[in-house]
Design a protein around this motif. Structure first.
Motif, PDB file in Angstrom:
ATOM      1  N   HIS A  56       0.835  -1.202   0.000  1.00  0.00           N
ATOM      2  CA  HIS A  56       0.000   0.000   0.000  1.00  0.00           C
ATOM      3  C   HIS A  56       0.872   1.256   0.000  1.00  0.00           C
ATOM      4  O   HIS A  56       0.630   2.206  -0.751  1.00  0.00           O
ATOM      5  N   HIS A 104      -3.446   9.519   1.428  1.00  0.00           N
ATOM      6  CA  HIS A 104      -2.608   8.487   2.058  1.00  0.00           C
ATOM      7  C   HIS A 104      -1.651   9.102   3.085  1.00  0.00           C
ATOM      8  O   HIS A 104      -1.370   8.480   4.115  1.00  0.00           O
ATOM      9  N   TRP A 156     -13.195   6.757   0.191  1.00  0.00           N
ATOM     10  CA  TRP A 156     -12.735   7.003   1.560  1.00  0.00           C
ATOM     11  C   TRP A 156     -13.901   7.389   2.456  1.00  0.00           C
ATOM     12  O   TRP A 156     -14.856   8.023   2.016  1.00  0.00           O
ATOM     13  N   ASP A 191      -9.274   4.490   4.388  1.00  0.00           N
ATOM     14  CA  ASP A 191      -9.191   4.063   2.989  1.00  0.00           C
ATOM     15  C   ASP A 191     -10.040   2.810   2.799  1.00  0.00           C
ATOM     16  O   ASP A 191      -9.811   1.794   3.463  1.00  0.00           O
ATOM     17  N   HIS A 195      -7.459  -2.281  -2.219  1.00  0.00           N
ATOM     18  CA  HIS A 195      -6.013  -2.489  -1.984  1.00  0.00           C
ATOM     19  C   HIS A 195      -5.651  -2.290  -0.512  1.00  0.00           C
ATOM     20  O   HIS A 195      -4.586  -2.700  -0.076  1.00  0.00           O
TER      21      HIS A 195
HETATM   22 FE   LIG Z   1      -5.020   3.328  -0.554  1.00  0.00          FE
END
Ligand SMILES: [Fe+2]
Length: 231
Positions: A56, A104, A156, A191, A195
Motif C-alpha cells: 500500500h 494516504h 474514503w 481508505d 487495496h
Molecule cells: Fe489506498
C-alpha cells in the motif's frame, strides 16, 4: 502555473503535505515525495498485515506520487506551449494523483501500532464533541462504518471538521477526491479501496472497518481537530 490549477496545488498543501515536498517553479518534476511511515510496515499487524502495508505504501502511494509529478511535468510543458486543451485534460490526473498523495499521507498518521497508542480512545474536546454529536464513541464508529461500508467501488470515509459551522461530520468521497475540495478539514480518513484490505479481509470490507479502530491514532486525530479550530 495557470490560475485554475493553483487551487488544486493549494489543496495539496492543505492536505498536510509538507510544503518542502513541493519545489514549485517551472520544473516541478519530483516535487512530491513519498513520506516515510511513522512505524514499521508490520507494526499494525494483525489488524493490517505488513504485506498490505508495504504494498500500500511503497507501491500504491508511490504510484500516486510518481504520477502526480509526471502530470505536473506535462502541465508545465503544456503551459509553455500554450496548449490549453492539454492543460484542461491534465487537471483530472492532478486531482486524482494529488488526492491520492494527500489522502494516504493523512491515513498513515491517522494510524498507530497499539504499542504507540493505537486504539486508545480520544480525550479532551474532541471526545466531548463526538459524545455530544453521536451519543458515544461506539455510536460514532457504528455510523462511520455503515457509511464507509456503503461507498460504491473505491473511496474514503472521513471524520471531517467544517470551519464555517464549527461542526463535525462523517463524509464519504469516491476515488481519491480530497476532502479539502468540499471546504472541509480532514481529521480521520479510512481508505476503503480494496487495496487497503483485500489481502487480509478478502471482500469483507465491514470486517476490515470493524477491526481498524484497534489501530486508529486518536492522538493524531485530536491534534488535527485542535489545529483546525485555531485557524
Ligand atoms: Fe489506498
Amino acid at each position: 502555473m495557470a490560475s485554475h490549477v493553483t487551487p488544486l496545488l493549494n489543496n495539496l498543501r492543505k492536505g498536510t503535505v509538507p510544503l518542502r515536498h513541493f519545489t514549485g517553479g517551472a520544473a516541478p518534476s519530483a516535487g512530491f515525495k513519498l513520506p516515510d511511515l511513522p512505524y514499521d510496515h508490520g507494526a499494525l499487524a494483525p489488524v493490517i498485515s505488513g504485506q498490505i502495508m508495504e504494498l500500500h505504501h511503497k507501491k500504491h502511494h508511490q504510484a500516486y506520487v510518481t504520477n502526480l509529478n509526471a502530470a505536473l511535468d506535462k502541465f508545465s510543458s503544456a503551459q509553455s506551449r500554450g496548449d490549453t486543451a492539454e492543460l484542461s485534460a491534465l487537471t483530472n490526473a492532478i486531482k486524482f494523483n494529488g488526492g491520492g498523495h494527500v489522502n494516504h499521507s493523512i491515513f498513515w498518521t491517522n494510524l498507530a501500532p497499539k504499542s504507540q497508542g493505537g486504539g486508545e480512545a480520544p480525550k479532551g474536546e474532541l471526545a466531548e464533541r463526538i459524545n455530544k454529536h453521536y451519543g458515544s464513541l461506539d455510536n460514532f464508529i457504528t455510523k462511520f462504518n455503515a457509511q464507509a461500508a456503503g461507498v460504491q467501488g473505491s473511496g474514503w470515509g472521513w471524520l471531517a471538521y467544517e470551519p464555517s459551522t464549527d461542526a463535525l461530520s462523517i463524509v464519504t468521497l469516491p476515488n481519491q477526491d480530497p476532502l479539502s475540495t468540499l471546504g472541509l478539514v480532514p481529521l480521520l480518513g479510512i481508505d476503503v479501496w480494496e487495496h487497503a484490505y483485500y489481502l487480509d479481509y478478502k471482500n469483507a470490507r465491514p470486517d476490515y472497518l470493524k477491526a481498524i479502530w484497534q489501530v486508529v491514532n486518536w492522538k493524531n486525530v485530536t491534534e488535527r481537530f485542535d489545529a483546525a479550530k485555531k485557524k
